[in-house]
Design an enzyme around this catalytic site. Structure first.
Site, mmCIF file in Angstrom:
data_model
loop_
_atom_site.group_PDB
_atom_site.id
_atom_site.type_symbol
_atom_site.label_atom_id
_atom_site.label_comp_id
_atom_site.label_asym_id
_atom_site.label_seq_id
_atom_site.Cartn_x
_atom_site.Cartn_y
_atom_site.Cartn_z
ATOM 1 N N ARG A 131 -14.196 -11.459 70.384
ATOM 2 C CA ARG A 131 -13.940 -10.963 69.034
ATOM 3 C C ARG A 131 -14.391 -11.985 67.996
ATOM 4 O O ARG A 131 -14.018 -13.155 68.044
ATOM 5 C CB ARG A 131 -12.448 -10.673 68.840
ATOM 6 C CG ARG A 131 -12.105 -10.069 67.480
ATOM 7 C CD ARG A 131 -10.627 -9.761 67.378
ATOM 8 N NE ARG A 131 -10.225 -8.785 68.377
ATOM 9 C CZ ARG A 131 -10.397 -7.480 68.265
ATOM 10 N NH1 ARG A 131 -11.003 -6.977 67.190
ATOM 11 N NH2 ARG A 131 -10.001 -6.660 69.227
ATOM 12 N N CYS A 161 1.061 11.814 56.384
ATOM 13 C CA CYS A 161 2.051 12.376 57.294
ATOM 14 C C CYS A 161 3.406 12.360 56.607
ATOM 15 O O CYS A 161 3.957 11.311 56.315
ATOM 16 C CB CYS A 161 2.099 11.577 58.590
ATOM 17 S SG CYS A 161 3.314 12.158 59.789
ATOM 18 N N ARG A 165 -19.070 -7.877 61.399
ATOM 19 C CA ARG A 165 -18.639 -6.512 61.660
ATOM 20 C C ARG A 165 -18.007 -5.912 60.412
ATOM 21 O O ARG A 165 -17.450 -6.621 59.575
ATOM 22 C CB ARG A 165 -17.616 -6.492 62.795
ATOM 23 C CG ARG A 165 -18.124 -7.051 64.111
ATOM 24 C CD ARG A 165 -19.093 -6.155 64.824
ATOM 25 N NE ARG A 165 -18.494 -4.865 65.169
ATOM 26 C CZ ARG A 165 -19.153 -3.879 65.775
ATOM 27 N NH1 ARG A 165 -20.429 -4.031 66.075
ATOM 28 N NH2 ARG A 165 -18.557 -2.745 66.067
ATOM 29 N N PHE A 166 -18.070 -4.582 60.309
ATOM 30 C CA PHE A 166 -17.482 -3.865 59.179
ATOM 31 C C PHE A 166 -16.098 -3.355 59.590
ATOM 32 O O PHE A 166 -15.937 -2.222 60.032
ATOM 33 C CB PHE A 166 -18.378 -2.702 58.758
ATOM 34 C CG PHE A 166 -19.794 -3.116 58.433
ATOM 35 C CD1 PHE A 166 -20.050 -4.039 57.432
ATOM 36 C CD2 PHE A 166 -20.865 -2.574 59.133
ATOM 37 C CE1 PHE A 166 -21.352 -4.417 57.119
ATOM 38 C CE2 PHE A 166 -22.173 -2.945 58.832
ATOM 39 C CZ PHE A 166 -22.417 -3.866 57.824
ATOM 40 N N VAL A 184 -11.685 -2.951 59.348
ATOM 41 C CA VAL A 184 -10.537 -2.676 58.496
ATOM 42 C C VAL A 184 -9.370 -3.490 59.048
ATOM 43 O O VAL A 184 -9.343 -3.803 60.241
ATOM 44 C CB VAL A 184 -10.191 -1.168 58.486
ATOM 45 C CG1 VAL A 184 -11.243 -0.372 57.764
ATOM 46 C CG2 VAL A 184 -9.963 -0.630 59.892
ATOM 47 N N GLU A 202 -8.614 -10.171 56.966
ATOM 48 C CA GLU A 202 -7.888 -10.686 58.130
ATOM 49 C C GLU A 202 -6.439 -10.209 58.058
ATOM 50 O O GLU A 202 -5.658 -10.652 57.209
ATOM 51 C CB GLU A 202 -7.959 -12.209 58.170
ATOM 52 C CG GLU A 202 -7.058 -12.878 59.200
ATOM 53 C CD GLU A 202 -7.194 -12.288 60.588
ATOM 54 O OE1 GLU A 202 -6.157 -11.849 61.134
ATOM 55 O OE2 GLU A 202 -8.324 -12.248 61.117
ATOM 56 N N SER A 203 -6.069 -9.307 58.963
ATOM 57 C CA SER A 203 -4.760 -8.659 58.880
ATOM 58 C C SER A 203 -3.600 -9.637 58.968
ATOM 59 O O SER A 203 -2.572 -9.460 58.300
ATOM 60 C CB SER A 203 -4.634 -7.605 59.985
ATOM 61 O OG SER A 203 -4.657 -8.207 61.272
ATOM 62 N N TYR A 216 -8.077 -5.299 74.404
ATOM 63 C CA TYR A 216 -9.490 -5.119 74.062
ATOM 64 C C TYR A 216 -10.379 -5.876 75.044
ATOM 65 O O TYR A 216 -11.456 -5.391 75.425
ATOM 66 C CB TYR A 216 -9.758 -5.586 72.640
ATOM 67 C CG TYR A 216 -9.177 -4.682 71.587
ATOM 68 C CD1 TYR A 216 -9.906 -3.616 71.076
ATOM 69 C CD2 TYR A 216 -7.894 -4.892 71.091
ATOM 70 C CE1 TYR A 216 -9.373 -2.776 70.116
ATOM 71 C CE2 TYR A 216 -7.345 -4.061 70.139
ATOM 72 C CZ TYR A 216 -8.083 -3.004 69.644
ATOM 73 O OH TYR A 216 -7.549 -2.172 68.688
#
Length: 341
Positions: free
Chosen positions: A25, A68, A146-147, A149, A164-165, A214
């Site tokens: 990654r 939702c 990379r693109f 989210v 960066e989450s 992953y």
């Protein structure tokens, strides 16, 4: 003539692996923050006919989500899901808007609804983008990563603040405390007295579990797969022991360690067990303590339940990863997707 970005946007072409077939990654590229006195300060103001809590900055999470029950629930990535949980826990929904992309990530990456009218997907009202990649190339025309989210976007300068989450959830945890209610400001999911322990837990869980699924699923040799899947289940065994008689991972209270783990575990039985070949055991069948912890978070805390949509989750993985599932058939199970309390 526009340059070819297919290796950045098409996961079936540009999935990064090493010579031995191991998934590798890439690190996030945009690492700024939102803070008082900084380049991107959180303050009250009015922008583009919509009231936001910033004088010139609209912070928008570009995230794979659907609507939702009047709330926005993420589908595809566990990384993006983290940010929406903390956003809701901290009561930031009115301050931080969310644009939603389709879970069907194709050759051009994540599309907005003007390209793919998946239920609940929206347009990008700020930049009128077709895909998330358009935001990256607007921010940095020569961008070579990379693109991904989630994305925090600054509308004044037209750039990405952060993608960066793990850093975004800490921004949400503390950097808006001066403009939200005292009750929400008092919630701290990264308390000072527990930070060392949280960091230690996060480190091995990220490597072997969050990213481990992953590494197992995207491995393209048997050796690389075996090198990832065994540590994954060793860590799940370790987590199972930690949660014996406990409600949370660290300090007897909800912390970012729980939030970061939840978004992987809630996807485990519906996706990772089959799609990523993480099939030693299911969570519901092999880990009673983890399963109890998962169900308590999902059923007892709306920030977790309302931000989890299993159909959207399954659509993303099984539809988007054609190198793993070329038929794009999305499985009907498991039934139920999460067990009742």
């Amino acid at each position: 003539m526009s340059r070819d970005t297919s290796l950045q946007s098409d996961i079936s072409k540009g999935n990064p692996t090493t010579k031995d077939g191991s998934f590798n990654r890439a690190p996030s590229s945009f690492r700024n923050t939102i803070q008082k006195g900084g380049q991107f300060p959180p303050e009250a103001g009015f922008v583009a006919g919509i009231i936001f809590m910033f004088p010139w900055l609209v912070v928008r999470i570009v995230i794979s989500t659907i609507l939702c029950s009047s709330s926005q629930a993420p589908g595809g990535t566990a990384w993006a899901h983290r940010t929406l949980i903390v956003r809701k826990l901290k009561g930031l929904e009115d301050l931080i808007s969310v644009s939603t992309v389709s879970p069907r990530m194709g050759a051009n990456g994540w599309p907005f609804s003007n390209v793919d009218e998946f239920p609940g997907a929206t347009t990008d009202p700020v930049n009128n983008s077709d895909h998330v990649k358009d935001l990256y190339l607007k921010a940095e025309p020569d961008y070579g990563g990379r693109f991904t989210v989630p994305v925090l976007w600054d509308t004044k300068t037209g750039t990405i603040v952060n993608n960066e989450s793990s850093e975004i959830i800490r921004v949400f945890n503390s950097d808006f405390n001066h403009i939200i209610s005292p009750e929400k400001a008092a919630l701290d999911f990264y308390p000072t007295n527990l930070r060392q322990e949280i960091d230690e837990v996060n480190a091995w869980i990220y490597d072997t579990v969050n990213n481990g699924v992953y590494k197992s699923g995207f491995a393209n040799t048997q050796k690389a797969y075996e090198a990832a899947v065994h540590p994954l289940f060793e860590s799940l065994d370790r987590i199972e022991k930690i949660l014996e008689g406990k409600e949370y991972l660290v300090g007897g209270c909800l912390t970012e360690a729980d939030i970061r783990l939840y978004t992987t575990i809630v996807r485990f039985d519906p996706v990772y067990h089959g799609h990523f070949k993480c099939n030693f055991r299911t969570i519901r069948g092999g880990y009673p303590n983890i399963n109890r912890w998962l169900k308590n978070l999902y059923w007892n805390n709306d920030a977790f339940q309302s931000t989890t949509d299993f159909d959207h989750i399954k659509t993303h993985y099984y539809w988007s990863h054609t190198m793993i599932n070329p038929t794009r058939v999305v499985p009907a199970g498991p039934i139920p997707v999460i067990e009742p309390l």
